[in-house]
Write a protein that holds these residues in place. Structure first.
Motif, short mmCIF file in Angstrom:
data_model
loop_
_atom_site.label_atom_id
_atom_site.label_comp_id
_atom_site.label_asym_id
_atom_site.label_seq_id
_atom_site.Cartn_x
_atom_site.Cartn_y
_atom_site.Cartn_z
N PHE A 19 -9.79 -3.32 10.01
CA PHE A 19 -9.27 -2.81 8.60
C PHE A 19 -8.35 -3.82 8.04
O PHE A 19 -8.58 -4.38 6.88
CB PHE A 19 -8.88 -1.57 8.58
N ALA A 23 -9.46 -5.79 4.79
CA ALA A 23 -8.41 -5.47 3.81
C ALA A 23 -7.32 -6.58 3.28
O ALA A 23 -7.30 -6.57 2.17
CB ALA A 23 -8.31 -4.18 3.86
N PHE A 24 -6.59 -6.69 4.26
CA PHE A 24 -5.25 -7.20 3.93
C PHE A 24 -5.27 -8.76 4.32
O PHE A 24 -4.18 -9.33 4.24
CB PHE A 24 -4.14 -6.52 4.54
N ALA A 84 -8.31 -5.89 -0.97
CA ALA A 84 -7.93 -4.49 -0.27
C ALA A 84 -8.89 -3.50 -1.01
O ALA A 84 -9.14 -2.63 -0.36
CB ALA A 84 -6.28 -4.39 -0.58
N ARG A 85 -8.71 -3.55 -2.35
CA ARG A 85 -9.50 -2.40 -2.85
C ARG A 85 -11.05 -2.32 -2.58
O ARG A 85 -11.47 -1.54 -2.07
CB ARG A 85 -9.33 -2.43 -4.52
N ALA A 89 -9.11 0.05 0.82
CA ALA A 89 -7.72 0.32 0.79
C ALA A 89 -7.35 1.37 -0.28
O ALA A 89 -7.94 1.19 -1.27
CB ALA A 89 -6.70 -0.74 0.91
N GLU A 90 -6.51 2.43 0.01
CA GLU A 90 -6.29 3.24 -0.96
C GLU A 90 -4.98 2.69 -1.95
O GLU A 90 -4.19 2.26 -1.15
CB GLU A 90 -5.61 4.60 -0.34
N ALA A 107 -0.26 -0.48 -1.07
CA ALA A 107 -1.77 0.35 -0.53
C ALA A 107 -1.45 0.87 0.59
O ALA A 107 -0.30 0.91 1.44
CB ALA A 107 -2.55 -0.83 -0.30
N ARG A 108 -2.28 2.28 0.96
CA ARG A 108 -2.28 2.85 2.03
C ARG A 108 -3.42 2.40 3.04
O ARG A 108 -4.59 2.31 2.59
CB ARG A 108 -2.38 4.16 1.74
N ASP A 109 -3.19 2.14 4.34
CA ASP A 109 -4.19 1.54 5.26
C ASP A 109 -4.90 3.12 5.67
O ASP A 109 -4.50 4.18 5.40
CB ASP A 109 -3.69 0.68 6.37
N TRP A 115 1.76 -0.12 2.72
CA TRP A 115 2.27 -1.37 2.79
C TRP A 115 2.34 -2.02 1.24
O TRP A 115 1.54 -1.49 0.39
CB TRP A 115 0.83 -2.17 3.22
#
Length: 122
Positions: A19, A23-24, A84-85, A89-90, A107-109, A115
């Motif tokens: 992830f 995502a990041f 990320a979206r 990622a939330e 964002a939340r992992d 983060w």
């Protein structure tokens, strides 16, 4: 490299590594697993900096938006946010401009850790 390294624990460190890469945009430096395949220690990089992570219990409760936050400097906040979206990622807070001249997003992992990403360099 710096002298301070966040250390994070995830119930499924293999999934967290996947992830964080997708995502990041983190890169994998090292992954050390035990004989059972469980990640004991991993190092992921972003630019010249590292975070360390491993397998561990999930947080007792979902952290508040200001708890357990790691801040990562990125050059293009909007591009990073879209990546990320798209990776699932939330997004806690979409890109915004701060009063101190930074552009950030939050964002939340997959484990619920928060983060922050932005252009501010302390």
């Amino acid at each position: 490299m710096g002298n301070i390294y966040p250390v994070l624990r995830y119930p499924d460190a293999h999934a967290a590594i996947d992830f964080l890469r997708s995502a990041f945009d983190f890169t994998v430096h090292e992954v050390h697993a035990g004989p059972d395949g469980v990640v004991r220690h991993a190092q992921l990089g972003y630019g010249d900096d590292l975070v360390m992570l491993g397998t561990g219990p999930a947080p007792a409760s979902r952290p508040a938006d200001d708890d357990y936050r790691v801040y990562v400097v990125v050059d293009d906040v909007d591009r990073h946010h879209e990546r990320a979206r798209a990776a699932g990622a939330e997004i806690v807070r979409p890109p915004f401009d701060t009063d101190h001249g930074s552009r950030d997003y939050v964002a939340r992992d997959l484990a619920g850790l928060v983060w922050s990403f932005g252009t501010y360099r302390p």
